[in-house]
Scaffold this motif. Structure first.
Motif, mmCIF file in Angstrom:
data_model
loop_
_atom_site.group_PDB
_atom_site.id
_atom_site.type_symbol
_atom_site.label_atom_id
_atom_site.label_comp_id
_atom_site.label_asym_id
_atom_site.label_seq_id
_atom_site.Cartn_x
_atom_site.Cartn_y
_atom_site.Cartn_z
ATOM 1 N N ASN A 241 20.837 3.029 -3.884
ATOM 2 C CA ASN A 241 19.778 4.003 -3.639
ATOM 3 C C ASN A 241 18.446 3.359 -3.319
ATOM 4 O OD1 ASN A 241 21.216 6.541 -4.374
ATOM 5 N ND2 ASN A 241 21.490 5.377 -6.248
ATOM 6 N N HIS B 156 15.257 0.728 -4.898
ATOM 7 C CA HIS B 156 14.540 0.664 -6.163
ATOM 8 C C HIS B 156 13.759 1.939 -6.466
ATOM 9 C CE1 HIS B 156 15.801 -3.424 -6.282
ATOM 10 N NE2 HIS B 156 15.107 -3.693 -7.365
ATOM 11 N N VAL B 157 13.853 2.900 -5.564
ATOM 12 C CA VAL B 157 13.118 4.137 -5.788
ATOM 13 C C VAL B 157 13.618 4.843 -7.048
ATOM 14 C CG1 VAL B 157 14.652 5.548 -4.352
ATOM 15 C CG2 VAL B 157 12.258 6.206 -4.636
ATOM 16 N N SER C 9 7.502 0.179 -8.894
ATOM 17 C CA SER C 9 6.775 0.737 -7.762
ATOM 18 C C SER C 9 6.053 -0.397 -7.058
ATOM 19 C CB SER C 9 5.760 1.762 -8.271
ATOM 20 O OG SER C 9 4.821 1.103 -9.082
ATOM 21 N N ASN C 10 5.203 -0.030 -6.128
ATOM 22 C CA ASN C 10 4.435 -1.078 -5.461
ATOM 23 C C ASN C 10 3.331 -1.633 -6.360
ATOM 24 O OD1 ASN C 10 5.784 -1.302 -3.007
ATOM 25 N ND2 ASN C 10 4.841 0.589 -2.269
ATOM 26 N N ASN D 242 6.727 9.824 -2.010
ATOM 27 C CA ASN D 242 6.624 9.232 -3.348
ATOM 28 C C ASN D 242 5.484 8.229 -3.342
ATOM 29 O OD1 ASN D 242 9.119 10.534 -3.890
ATOM 30 N ND2 ASN D 242 10.203 8.755 -3.056
ATOM 31 N N ALA E 296 3.957 6.372 -5.297
ATOM 32 C CA ALA E 296 4.028 5.092 -6.006
ATOM 33 C C ALA E 296 4.915 4.087 -5.297
ATOM 34 C CB ALA E 296 4.530 5.305 -7.430
ATOM 35 N N THR E 297 5.910 4.598 -4.564
ATOM 36 C CA THR E 297 6.854 3.664 -3.951
ATOM 37 C C THR E 297 6.768 3.628 -2.432
ATOM 38 O OG1 THR E 297 8.503 5.421 -4.127
ATOM 39 C CG2 THR E 297 8.553 3.720 -5.809
ATOM 40 N N ASP E 298 6.020 4.556 -1.833
ATOM 41 C CA ASP E 298 5.907 4.538 -0.385
ATOM 42 C C ASP E 298 5.143 3.313 0.090
ATOM 43 O OD1 ASP E 298 7.312 6.799 -0.014
ATOM 44 O OD2 ASP E 298 5.596 8.130 0.232
ATOM 45 N N ALA E 299 5.494 2.891 1.289
ATOM 46 C CA ALA E 299 4.793 1.739 1.863
ATOM 47 C C ALA E 299 3.353 2.109 2.184
ATOM 48 C CB ALA E 299 5.515 1.298 3.131
ATOM 49 N N GLN E 300 2.464 1.159 2.035
ATOM 50 C CA GLN E 300 1.074 1.342 2.460
ATOM 51 C C GLN E 300 0.607 0.034 3.072
ATOM 52 O OE1 GLN E 300 -1.809 3.589 0.656
ATOM 53 N NE2 GLN E 300 -0.476 4.737 -0.720
ATOM 54 N N ARG F 157 -4.694 0.979 3.595
ATOM 55 C CA ARG F 157 -5.119 2.139 2.817
ATOM 56 C C ARG F 157 -6.640 2.201 2.831
ATOM 57 N NH1 ARG F 157 -4.049 -2.192 -0.686
ATOM 58 N NH2 ARG F 157 -5.554 -2.473 -2.370
ATOM 59 N N ARG G 187 0.813 -5.729 -0.122
ATOM 60 C CA ARG G 187 2.222 -5.699 0.281
ATOM 61 C C ARG G 187 2.975 -4.545 -0.345
ATOM 62 N NH1 ARG G 187 4.750 -11.541 1.586
ATOM 63 N NH2 ARG G 187 3.461 -11.790 3.424
ATOM 64 N N SER G 188 3.953 -4.053 0.380
ATOM 65 C CA SER G 188 4.803 -2.993 -0.128
ATOM 66 C C SER G 188 6.246 -3.463 -0.105
ATOM 67 C CB SER G 188 4.704 -1.739 0.733
ATOM 68 O OG SER G 188 3.368 -1.378 0.939
ATOM 69 N N PHE G 189 7.008 -2.888 -1.010
ATOM 70 C CA PHE G 189 8.439 -3.157 -1.058
ATOM 71 C C PHE G 189 9.127 -1.900 -0.548
ATOM 72 C CE2 PHE G 189 12.378 -3.127 -3.774
ATOM 73 C CZ PHE G 189 12.959 -4.266 -3.260
ATOM 74 N N HIS H 76 11.459 0.692 -0.912
ATOM 75 C CA HIS H 76 12.218 1.158 -2.072
ATOM 76 C C HIS H 76 13.408 2.032 -1.720
ATOM 77 C CE1 HIS H 76 8.545 -0.082 -4.214
ATOM 78 N NE2 HIS H 76 9.260 -0.053 -5.306
ATOM 79 N N GLU H 77 13.484 2.480 -0.466
ATOM 80 C CA GLU H 77 14.527 3.444 -0.098
ATOM 81 C C GLU H 77 15.135 3.056 1.240
ATOM 82 O OE1 GLU H 77 13.147 7.748 -0.783
ATOM 83 O OE2 GLU H 77 11.354 6.542 -1.070
ATOM 84 N N ARG I 154 12.261 -2.263 9.915
ATOM 85 C CA ARG I 154 12.020 -2.340 8.481
ATOM 86 C C ARG I 154 13.194 -1.719 7.752
ATOM 87 N NH1 ARG I 154 9.385 2.478 6.741
ATOM 88 N NH2 ARG I 154 8.586 1.327 4.978
ATOM 89 N N LYS J 184 15.398 -1.269 3.670
ATOM 90 C CA LYS J 184 15.444 -1.292 2.209
ATOM 91 C C LYS J 184 15.590 -2.707 1.663
ATOM 92 C CE LYS J 184 19.152 -0.482 0.096
ATOM 93 N NZ LYS J 184 20.462 -0.226 -0.002
ATOM 94 N N CYS K 44 17.487 -2.316 9.628
ATOM 95 C CA CYS K 44 16.059 -2.431 9.949
ATOM 96 C C CYS K 44 15.780 -2.139 11.418
ATOM 97 C CB CYS K 44 15.557 -3.843 9.655
ATOM 98 S SG CYS K 44 15.574 -4.283 7.927
#
Lengths: 399, 259, 156
Positions: free
Chosen positions: A40, A42-43, A48-49, B92, B94-98, B101, B167-169, B171-172, B183, B185, C118
């Motif tokens: 799924n 890490h969501v 989080s980031n 989301n 907290a987990t969305d890429a940015q 900003r 940096r962003s990870f 997450h999905e 890009r 997951k 990707c």
């Protein structure tokens, strides 16, 4: 002494099989968690980031730090010549290897792309302390393996002392390396302290020994081996010293930070108004991980009762987990300082405390790692002659 | 290359370079993007390397953010970046890429506040590159800091090391990526200075969008070229790097920050 | 039911499943039909491409990403654009679809690509509108496939 000191365990009793089965289920649970996270993304975790390292890292760092500490008993006997500990050396080495394997498994399975592990093993960035740690870990397993072999092969016994020396030095490097993973993060206020390396070494001594004490008590009880009073007292005193050392370095860590003006805010956060982190620091790390064990170990009230010692070891472990939670997650929850002295806000939660709540898969993965380490130990004492036949005082303390 | 050891000055090499690629179609594209409002870059900055030519350390790409021209509430740069690179979130926060900003900075004493974009600062001494175990975090010869997502294992140590939280990870699982901005997951990503555009002689999407709003708060160009608009501005006005105390020498500089 | 009947039923089922799935697999992979790309030829000699595209792509990838070299012929973006295959809806199929050019042979050689986790597996919208590629009938597929297997064997 010509008699065999060590002996395998039978490993056929229903209790042993139940133990293996129980641990096996936990390992499967861990693997299932890892698969879910991988599938799924890490969501589904609490990470989080902002909190990029979460519960898996708390478990992994705990296990890795404890691994090098678990080697101590062997080092004390072969490096510092305390023969009383000698019968325990083999178990000590195996426990060290098992804990490290457990911790590394957690670390690897938490990667975003564990399928690329081969990349991590084949391409290195030699400036990265992380890459150096991969060497330190692999090297530790290899050295500990050789050390164990030299101890077990009677004709090669004489080489076990130098091997023990190498292993001891290597384990110091390993813990320093693990501590440096955090120490190198200049931008993170919480980790910016020179005392991080000695703190991690003290932590490793305490956590590793606590686990070792529990394992030796459990196996002695479970296999009907005698565990002499003198041996228990020795281990107990040692644990007390290590717990004291952790407390000491923790105090140094926070005092030096309080003296540095730019770290006031982060210190305030951890020590006073950080909510869960403050609670975990005072209740978890200081009281359960420090004060309680010292009371249990050293007040005449408990007079060396084994239950009290086991409880002390357990609370050292619980306190250790709390401590790593505060260091790893609390250190990230505190915002990075981009504009000193300013109030900062953004869609990325700049300037505010990041929230984090560990998810089931993360905890499942961590527990799976612990279970893996314990399965390895359980299987090892069945396959190899690791456990001393007896630790009765007459045997360990021939004087 | 056309310019051997004999040419020492940046200017000459740049000129030689320009003529060598005078016919480049990409150069023409860059000219076309001079839409109304995009008055900020001179043709000298909008140049592409020739086909098959590697990025050169003679160039040091940089960006200047003029905080005086940046408005709270305007997110043109962020939107343009998300569109260009296809990192619109999944809802989301907290987990969305940015990748970029908007940050609001308020002085607790005066109550005065400023708004400015924050993104990868493309450090000359990038800590993310130092800590990356596999060498996936890397700095190109022209100073652009990138993640080679082909060797990123998703350990996120670079995110721990970055002082700017740039940096962003991912997450999905991702779908519908832009062809020029892959890009997926499990890997880490961040602002690329729109490397695919810069390599074709265009400006990063955020710079173009900011110009399109007539604010013109963003200037992109070659810091090594004293004739470039960005270099001239930096030479004229007092500019700052964020967290300059860390000694990372960012390629992004800010103008007009209240201190 | 006796134990023996249960076992024989199980065995029979297993054999049936095994045969039918291998037959299905055989039907699917022994004749890979990579659709022809647009234009007359690939970016390099076809047989060379068949054999060497993995390493060509890898080099291109490092060159583009690490050195910033653009516009070379072995760009993945270009492969995808030129080798786009139309689906039933007359739009290029994504990698989800087994018809996708990059999937046609790989099932047979048991190669699983992660590239399209990707990378976009269909061309740019802009490109799709301008020059919608047509699906070409496979040409001398069988011989080219033999060609491929021979080359991969010899290659390693």
């Amino acid at each position: 002494m010509s008699r065999e000191i060590h002996k395998r365990i039978e490993g056929r009793s229903p209790a042993f099989l139940a133990l293996i089965a129980g641990l096996g289920i936990l390992v499967l649970l861990g693997m299932g968690s890892a698969w879910t996270m991988e599938h799924n993304g890490h969501v589904i975790t609490g990470m989080s980031n902002r909190i990029v390292w979460g519960m898996p890292h708390v478990f992994a760092v705990f296990l890795i730090v404890a691994a090098s500490g678990a080697l101590n008993v062997a080092s004390i006997s072969s490096v510092f010549g305390r023969t009383a500990y000698k019968p325990l050396s083999r178990l000590s080495v195996v426990l060290a290897i098992a804990l490290l394997v457990g911790g590394l498994s957690v670390l690897v399975l938490d990667l975003g792309r564990p399928d690329r592990l081969i990349v991590a093993m084949t391409t290195y960035n030699f400036r990265s302390i992380f890459a150096w740690n991969i060497y330190l870990y692999v090297g530790f397993i290899a050295i500990a393996g050789v050390y164990l072999w030299l101890m077990m092969e009677r004709s090669l016994n004489r080489f076990s002392k130098p091997a023990g020396m190498v292993a001891f030095i290597w384990r110091l490097a390993l813990t320093t390396g693990t501590g440096s993973i955090f120490g190198f993060l200049v931008a993170r206020q919480a980790y910016d302290a020179a005392v991080m390396a000695p703190l991690f070494i003290a932590m490793s001594f305490a956590f590793g020994l606590a686990i070792f004490i529990l394992v030796i008590m459990f196996t002695s009880g479970g296999t009907g081996r005698e565990l002499g009073e003198a041996m228990v007292r020795r281990l107990k005193n040692l644990l007390g010293i290590f717990v004291g050392a952790v407390l000491y370095f923790t105090i140094v860590q926070h005092l030096t930070n309080i003296y540095a003006a730019e770290h006031h805010a982060v210190e305030r956060f951890i020590l006073l108004d950080g909510g869960i982190y403050t609670t975990l620091f005072w209740v978890g790390q200081i009281i359960i991980g420090g004060a309680l064990p010292l009371v249990l170990l050293f007040t005449p009230l408990f007079a060396d009762s084994r239950e009290a010692i086991a409880l002390a070891a357990l609370s050292v472990i619980a306190g250790g987990m709390a401590q790593l939670y505060v260091i790893i997650i609390g250190g990230q929850a505190f915002p990075l300082v981009l504009f000193p002295g300013k109030i900062v806000s953004s869609s990325f939660a700049d300037g505010s405390i990041a929230s984090y709540s560990p998810s089931l898969p993360e905890i499942g993965l961590g527990i799976g790692g612990v279970a893996l380490a314990l399965v390895i130990v359980a299987m090892a004492v069945k396959i190899l002659a690791l456990l001393p036949r007896t630790l009765a005082d007459a045997e360990t303390d021939p004087t | 290359m056309s310019c051997g050891n004999s040419c020492n000055s940046n200017t000459t090499s740049r000129r030689g370079f320009l003529t060598s690629m005078a016919a480049s179609a990409a150069g023409a594209t860059a000219g076309l993007t001079l839409a109304p409002g995009v008055t900020l870059f001179s043709p000298a900055q909008a140049r592409a390397r020739g086909k098959g030519e590697a990025a050169s350390s003679k160039v040091r790409w940089g960006m200047l953010v003029d905080a005086n021209k940046c408005d709270d509430g305007c997110t043109a740069c962020v939107d343009a970046c998300a569109d260009e690179n296809g990192w619109q979130g999944e809802g989301n926060p907290a987990t969305d890429a940015q990748w970029i900003r908007k940050v609001k900075v308020t002085d607790p004493g005066t109550g005065k506040s400023q708004s400015l974009p924050m993104m990868c600062q493309h450090c000359e001494e990038p800590p993310c590159v130092d800590v990356c175990p596999t060498g996936a975090s890397m700095k190109r010869a022209d100073g652009i800091v990138l993640v080679d997502k082909h060797s990123c294992i998703g350990c996120r140590y670079c995110m721990m090391a970055c002082p700017y939280q740039a940096r962003s990870f991912v997450h999905e699982p991702v779908s519908g990526q832009r062809t020029h901005a892959p890009r997926g997951k499990g890997t880490v990503e961040s602002c690329t200075f729109c490397v695919h555009r810069v390599d074709e002689g265009q400006q990063p999407a955020c710079v173009e969008a900011c110009g399109g709003t007539k604010r013109g708060a963003l200037t992109f160009g070659d810091l090594n070229d004293s004739e470039s608009e960005i270099s001239k501005k930096i030479a004229t006005y007092p500019t700052q790097a964020i967290r300059s105390d860390l000694g990372l020498k960012p390629g992004v500089r800010y103008l007009g920050l209240d201190t | 039911m006796t134990l023996r009947t249960i076992i024989s039923v199980l065995v029979a089922t297993f054999v049936f499943v095994a045969i039918s799935s291998s037959a299905e697999a055989a039907g699917r992979v022994t004749i890979p039909e990579p659709a022809k790309g647009k234009g007359d030829q690939c970016v390099a000699d076809t047989s060379f491409m068949r054999k060497n595209h993995p390493s060509l792509l890898k080099h291109q990838r490092d060159d583009t990403l690490r050195k910033g070299i653009r516009g070379n012929e072995f760009s993945l973006k270009e492969c995808v654009a030129c080798h786009a295959v139309d689906g039933k809806d007359a739009k290029p199929v994504t990698y989800e679809n087994p018809e996708h050019f990059c999937r046609t042979c790989h099932a047979y050689v048991a190669v699983k690509l992660d590239c399209f986790e990707c990378h976009a597996s269909t061309p740019d919208k802009k490109r799709q509108a301008n020059e919608l590629p047509k699906k070409h009938p496979p040409t001398n597929v069988l011989s080219s496939w033999r060609d491929l297997s021979a080359q991969t064997c010899e290659g390693g």
